[in-house]
Design a protein around this motif. Structure first.
Motif, PDB file in Angstrom:
ATOM      1  N   UNK A   1     -38.164 -86.061 -48.000  1.00 43.77           N
ATOM      2  CA  UNK A   1     -36.897 -86.939 -48.131  1.00 43.77           C
ATOM      3  C   UNK A   1     -36.395 -87.010 -46.831  1.00 43.77           C
ATOM      4  N   UNK A   2     -35.981 -88.430 -46.388  1.00 39.32           N
ATOM      5  CA  UNK A   2     -35.395 -88.383 -44.991  1.00 39.32           C
ATOM      6  C   UNK A   2     -33.956 -88.231 -45.014  1.00 39.32           C
ATOM      7  N   UNK A   3     -33.536 -87.009 -44.362  1.00 38.18           N
ATOM      8  CA  UNK A   3     -32.141 -86.901 -44.354  1.00 38.18           C
ATOM      9  C   UNK A   3     -31.619 -87.332 -42.898  1.00 38.18           C
ATOM     10  N   UNK A   4     -30.894 -86.509 -42.213  1.00 38.54           N
ATOM     11  CA  UNK A   4     -30.339 -87.007 -40.908  1.00 38.54           C
ATOM     12  C   UNK A   4     -29.638 -85.895 -40.492  1.00 38.54           C
ATOM     13  N   UNK A   5     -29.719 -85.740 -39.099  1.00 37.12           N
ATOM     14  CA  UNK A   5     -28.743 -84.810 -38.231  1.00 37.12           C
ATOM     15  C   UNK A   5     -27.466 -84.985 -38.457  1.00 37.12           C
ATOM     16  N   UNK A   6     -26.989 -86.285 -39.036  1.00 37.29           N
ATOM     17  CA  UNK A   6     -25.634 -86.505 -39.225  1.00 37.29           C
ATOM     18  C   UNK A   6     -25.197 -85.871 -40.491  1.00 37.29           C
ATOM     19  N   UNK A   7     -26.222 -85.442 -41.208  1.00 37.64           N
ATOM     20  CA  UNK A   7     -26.037 -84.777 -42.591  1.00 37.64           C
ATOM     21  C   UNK A   7     -25.837 -83.452 -42.480  1.00 37.64           C
TER      22      UNK A   7
ATOM     23  N   UNK B   1     -42.517 -73.928 -59.250  1.00 37.29           N
ATOM     24  CA  UNK B   1     -43.210 -73.166 -60.327  1.00 37.29           C
ATOM     25  C   UNK B   1     -44.398 -74.106 -60.806  1.00 37.29           C
ATOM     26  N   UNK B   2     -44.375 -75.391 -60.555  1.00 39.37           N
ATOM     27  CA  UNK B   2     -45.463 -76.181 -60.563  1.00 39.37           C
ATOM     28  C   UNK B   2     -46.147 -76.706 -59.720  1.00 39.37           C
ATOM     29  N   UNK B   3     -45.906 -75.811 -58.313  1.00 35.20           N
ATOM     30  CA  UNK B   3     -46.751 -76.251 -57.288  1.00 35.20           C
ATOM     31  C   UNK B   3     -46.397 -77.294 -56.420  1.00 35.20           C
ATOM     32  N   UNK B   4     -45.320 -78.139 -56.841  1.00 32.54           N
ATOM     33  CA  UNK B   4     -44.974 -79.389 -56.166  1.00 32.54           C
ATOM     34  C   UNK B   4     -43.924 -78.907 -55.098  1.00 32.54           C
ATOM     35  N   UNK B   5     -44.379 -79.165 -53.767  1.00 31.94           N
ATOM     36  CA  UNK B   5     -43.303 -78.885 -52.590  1.00 31.94           C
ATOM     37  C   UNK B   5     -42.326 -80.316 -52.190  1.00 31.94           C
ATOM     38  N   UNK B   6     -41.304 -79.744 -52.066  1.00 38.00           N
ATOM     39  CA  UNK B   6     -40.391 -80.977 -51.790  1.00 38.00           C
ATOM     40  C   UNK B   6     -39.299 -80.348 -50.682  1.00 38.00           C
ATOM     41  N   UNK B   7     -39.505 -81.207 -49.570  1.00 39.65           N
ATOM     42  CA  UNK B   7     -38.881 -80.734 -48.113  1.00 39.65           C
ATOM     43  C   UNK B   7     -38.050 -82.110 -47.713  1.00 39.65           C
ATOM     44  N   UNK B   8     -37.349 -82.028 -46.621  1.00 35.65           N
ATOM     45  CA  UNK B   8     -36.833 -82.878 -46.152  1.00 35.65           C
ATOM     46  C   UNK B   8     -36.851 -82.825 -44.610  1.00 35.65           C
ATOM     47  N   UNK B   9     -36.454 -83.959 -43.958  1.00 35.10           N
ATOM     48  CA  UNK B   9     -36.443 -84.225 -42.395  1.00 35.10           C
ATOM     49  C   UNK B   9     -35.290 -84.547 -41.885  1.00 35.10           C
ATOM     50  N   UNK B  10     -34.547 -84.002 -41.113  1.00 33.74           N
ATOM     51  CA  UNK B  10     -33.605 -84.512 -40.534  1.00 33.74           C
ATOM     52  C   UNK B  10     -33.392 -84.922 -39.111  1.00 33.74           C
ATOM     53  N   UNK B  11     -33.866 -86.115 -38.765  1.00 28.40           N
ATOM     54  CA  UNK B  11     -34.006 -86.599 -37.335  1.00 28.40           C
ATOM     55  C   UNK B  11     -32.702 -86.821 -36.811  1.00 28.40           C
ATOM     56  N   UNK B  12     -32.748 -86.943 -35.434  1.00 34.87           N
ATOM     57  CA  UNK B  12     -31.705 -87.205 -34.659  1.00 34.87           C
ATOM     58  C   UNK B  12     -32.038 -88.621 -34.428  1.00 34.87           C
ATOM     59  N   UNK B  13     -31.918 -88.920 -32.862  1.00 35.25           N
ATOM     60  CA  UNK B  13     -32.167 -90.299 -32.496  1.00 35.25           C
ATOM     61  C   UNK B  13     -33.631 -90.594 -32.291  1.00 35.25           C
ATOM     62  N   UNK B  14     -33.985 -91.827 -33.027  1.00 34.31           N
ATOM     63  CA  UNK B  14     -35.265 -91.995 -33.271  1.00 34.31           C
ATOM     64  C   UNK B  14     -35.247 -93.405 -32.730  1.00 34.31           C
TER      65      UNK B  14
END
Length: 255
Positions: free
Chosen positions: A134-140, A170-183
């Motif tokens: 999921x795309x978060x942000x450094x502003x978060x 537990x089902x082997x599904x991985x969920x992560x986020x990225x928090x970009x700065x200025x792109x």
């Protein structure tokens, strides 16, 4: 380069910026099928990809769009949930309709897209190796003045990703986020402030350099392609032991 061969992936906000770069990154690594979602039909159609591609044109905050995707797709291995909008002003002058517009896309749309992605991922018995970013942000992560709606929505996205990771580990599904700065993406370069800087400084490159010098300790903006590589790592089997993480990629802005 063929790690994703035979797999399917959903990418939202796929017509430009980080979403388009991630679609190309996955395509270069053999992804079999891409479901690309964006409001910009022409830009989606202009992506030159080798994979089997389904373009879905619409607003990620519309539940009917996700109902249609769920009914017509049979499985999903990966999801990059990236669609978002940005704007900013002081809280005291922030119009409620604008608050709702930003949260509708950034948070309601994220919830709907994540819900559908998880439903599709769990249609198969074997879910190990499936992943979402999921795309978060450094502003978060860092309080930034005049980003009340945007920053609040992106903070919620980061926490939503951690909750989902806890539910599906537990089902082997991985969920992560990225928090970009200025792109270097349209969410930055199409706003009025940046356009004024281009006019004042004489070039787009000079404006990017000035913004980076003023706000980023490492001294430059990231590219969409660099962010796509980081997202791709989190999606990949190389990150099999990484879930519930918010990868802050901001050039040191949050230090």
């Amino acid at each position: 380069m063929t790690e994703f061969e035979g797999r399917s992936a959903l990418v939202t906000g796929a017509a430009s910026g980080i979403g388009a770069a991630t679609a190309r990154w996955l395509d270069a690594r053999g992804i079999g099928r891409l479901v690309l979602v964006d409001r910009d039909e022409a830009a989606l159609g202009a992506l030159d990809l080798r994979a089997q591609v389904r373009c879905v044109v619409g607003d990620v905050a519309e539940e009917a769009l996700w109902d249609d995707i769920e009914q017509s797709e049979t499985t999903l291995h990966h999801a990059v949930l990236n669609a978002g909008v940005a704007d900013g002003c002081p809280i005291a002058t922030l119009d409620f309709a604008e608050w709702r517009r930003i949260l509708s896309v950034n948070l309601d749309g994220m919830f709907l897209s994540l819900r559908s992605a998880l439903r599709l991922m769990t249609q198969d018995e074997d879910t190990v190796g499936r992943s979402a970013v999921l795309t978060s942000s450094v502003a978060g992560i860092k309080p930034v003045a005049m980003t009340a709606a945007y920053g609040s929505s992106k903070a919620a996205v980061a926490h939503l990703s951690r909750i989902a990771a806890a539910e599906y580990a537990s089902q082997g599904i991985r969920i992560n986020a990225v928090a970009p700065g200025r792109v270097d993406t349209p969410i930055w370069t199409k706003n009025a402030h940046f356009q004024q800087m281009v006019e004042d400084l004489g070039s787009r490159e000079a404006a990017l350099e000035k913004l980076a010098e003023d706000s980023t300790p490492l001294g430059r903006f990231a590219s969409a392609e660099e962010m796509a590589g980081q997202i791709g790592f989190l999606l990949s089997d190389a990150a099999w032991n990484v879930t519930g993480t918010v990868l802050v990629s901001d050039g040191g802005y949050s230090l």
